[in-house]
Design an enzyme around this catalytic site. Structure first.
Site, PDB file in Angstrom:
ATOM      1  N   CYS A 169      -4.381  -7.044 148.579  1.00 18.20           N
ATOM      2  CA  CYS A 169      -3.553  -5.858 148.375  1.00 18.20           C
ATOM      3  C   CYS A 169      -2.545  -6.012 147.245  1.00 18.20           C
ATOM      4  CB  CYS A 169      -2.851  -5.488 149.675  1.00 18.20           C
ATOM      5  SG  CYS A 169      -4.023  -5.133 151.006  1.00 18.20           S
ATOM      6  N   HIS A 191       6.327  -2.879 148.657  1.00 14.38           N
ATOM      7  CA  HIS A 191       4.995  -2.921 149.264  1.00 14.38           C
ATOM      8  C   HIS A 191       5.003  -2.118 150.565  1.00 14.38           C
ATOM      9  CE1 HIS A 191       0.968  -4.430 149.662  1.00 14.38           C
ATOM     10  NE2 HIS A 191       1.230  -5.034 150.805  1.00 14.38           N
ATOM     11  N   GLU A 244       9.727  -8.609 153.816  1.00 11.74           N
ATOM     12  CA  GLU A 244       9.957  -8.061 152.477  1.00 11.74           C
ATOM     13  C   GLU A 244      11.400  -7.595 152.319  1.00 11.74           C
ATOM     14  OE1 GLU A 244       7.961  -5.012 149.244  1.00 11.74           O
ATOM     15  OE2 GLU A 244       7.466  -4.750 151.362  1.00 11.74           O
ATOM     16  N   LYS A 295       4.020   4.467 150.658  1.00 10.82           N
ATOM     17  CA  LYS A 295       2.926   4.405 151.628  1.00 10.82           C
ATOM     18  C   LYS A 295       3.163   5.323 152.827  1.00 10.82           C
ATOM     19  CE  LYS A 295       1.127  -0.224 150.568  1.00 10.82           C
ATOM     20  NZ  LYS A 295       2.032  -0.644 149.473  1.00 10.82           N
ATOM     21  N   HIS A 336      -1.964   3.000 152.890  1.00 10.52           N
ATOM     22  CA  HIS A 336      -2.126   1.737 152.158  1.00 10.52           C
ATOM     23  C   HIS A 336      -3.443   1.766 151.380  1.00 10.52           C
ATOM     24  CE1 HIS A 336      -1.960  -2.265 150.921  1.00 10.52           C
ATOM     25  NE2 HIS A 336      -1.780  -2.901 152.066  1.00 10.52           N
ATOM     26  N   PHE A 374      -3.320 -10.297 151.592  1.00  5.30           N
ATOM     27  CA  PHE A 374      -3.892 -11.337 152.434  1.00  5.30           C
ATOM     28  C   PHE A 374      -4.179 -12.574 151.580  1.00  5.30           C
ATOM     29  CE2 PHE A 374      -5.992  -8.453 155.911  1.00  5.30           C
ATOM     30  CZ  PHE A 374      -4.732  -8.160 156.395  1.00  5.30           C
TER      31      PHE A 374
END
Length: 406
Positions: free
Chosen positions: A162, A302, A313, A331, A336, A394
């Site tokens: 991502c 993110h 984050e 988002k 996402h 990931f």
């Protein structure tokens, strides 16, 4: 103007918020979520997502091309065409050997794979399409964009999960600074919303299960967040050296002035609970841009709406930036977009700088008291000279971009 700057001269978007930059940005600024029930996911553990609305591939690409391209490639081609037109460039007149394409993609074409696998099980291997591999291989987004636009320079697809879209923009910038290219089409594209992929994410516990009210499911930084909502789409930025853009009297929409990329080396899916790798990526991007943390006015985070990711984050952003920046996660509107997320969000960061407007974080009704950063719950006018766009993936992969006003 730092010597590491490159100019953003064109933008192209295909997102759940709309097809094209204008439509996508308008819905993001309105804070209107796009998550809705999806009949293609009926009967699965999660039956809602954020689809690109009204994407008519045949009308946009012609019937032959539409049939031969997986959706993730269709999105990339349409976004790239818009970006090139926005930059005022004509592929029929440029030196294609000096034009590169660097796109991010986490998966490739699972839609094609699943369809062809079902066909093989039902009718045998002889019915599998010879286009299976050319349609589903991850590199085909960049390859097909190059074919469409006569770009014969370096051609790459970056896979950092991502973080892929953000990583692609950073590497594209490097190609320009190393004089490997004069123009690079950079960004990301993804179309991972299939029954199998969604089942996999659901089994991991990553998806929100808020099926009764899907529009309220993606809620970054909110105390009631319960997982991300899957989205799809593409974002492409045209990058050039600033001097080259000025020389051809191009509109410089913004500048990419810093890039940082790191690995957590911690866990295959979970972020480092201390956020050390993510922090190093941000600090590397700030150092690359030669700016102090307190100079950052805005962060497009993110912000996936998963409990652990948002908390880690936010802790890192607070540790590095303190209270200088107004943060948002788009988002909440788009869901996402996986490998395309960093690219689409970098484009939204450019637009925030242009318009002097921080878009809202949709569904931020009950801010998590553990999160100390300033998160925009409504559209907020603000002069933005320097902004940060962050992405995590990931495998513990992190990317951060510093975006500056022209």
């Amino acid at each position: 103007m730092a010597r590491h700057d490159v100019a953003v001269t064109g933008l192209g978007l295909v997102s759940p918020a709309g097809i094209g930059v204008e439509a996508s940005w308008a819905r993001v600024c309105a804070g209107e979520p796009t998550a809705a029930y999806d009949p293609a996911l009926a009967g699965g553990p999660v039956d809602f997502c954020c689809r690109v609305p009204g994407f008519a591939a045949t009308a946009l690409l012609g019937p032959r091309r539409a049939r031969r391209l997986d959706p993730f490639v269709q999105f990339a081609v349409v976004a790239a065409q818009e970006a090139v037109a926005d930059a005022g460039l004509d592929p029929g007149r440029w030196d294609g050997t000096r034009v590169g394409v660097v796109l991010g993609c986490a998966d490739g074409g699972p839609t094609t794979v699943e369809q062809q696998h079902q066909l093989m099980l039902a009718e045998g291997t002889g019915q599998v399409s010879p286009l299976l591999l050319p349609m589903q291989l991850p590199n085909m987004s960049a390859g097909q964009v190059a074919i469409e636009l006569a770009a014969t320079g370096p051609n790459l697809v970056v896979a950092t999960a991502c973080a892929s879209g953000g990583t692609a923009i950073g590497l594209a910038r490097d190609l320009l600074l190393l004089d490997r290219c004069d123009i690079v089409l950079a960004g990301g594209s993804e179309a991972m919303i299939t029954p199998l992929v969604m089942a996999g994410f659901a089994q991991m516990g990553a998806l929100s299960r808020r099926s009764a009210e899907p529009a309220a499911a993606s809620r970054p930084f909110d105390a009631q967040r319960s997982g991300f909502v899957a989205g799809e789409g593409a974002g492409v930025l045209v990058l050039e050296r600033v001097a080259d853009a000025r020389a051809r009297s191009a509109r410089v929409r913004a500048r990419i002035t810093g890039f940082g990329a790191t690995a957590d080396s911690h866990h295959v899916t979970a972020p480092d609970p201390q956020g050390q790798g993510f922090e190093r990526a941000i600090r590397a991007a700030l150092s690359d841009a030669d700016v102090d943390p307190g100079e950052i006015d805005h962060v497009n985070a993110h912000g996936t709406a998963t409990p652990l990711n948002d908390l880690v984050e936010a802790q890192v952003l607070h540790r590095v930036l303190a209270d200088s920046a107004l943060v948002t996660s788009t988002k909440g509107v788009t869901g996402h977009l996986f490998g395309a997320a960093g690219a689409v969000e970098a484009a939204f960061t450019v637009l925030a700088i242009e318009d002097g407007l921080v878009p809202p974080t949709a569904n931020l009704d009950d801010p998590d008291p553990q999160i100390a950063i300033q998160v925009a719950a409504k559209p907020t006018p603000r002069r933005i000279d320097l902004a940060l766009s962050t992405s995590l993936g990931f495998g513990g992969q992190n990317a951060a971009l510093v975006v500056a006003a022209p």
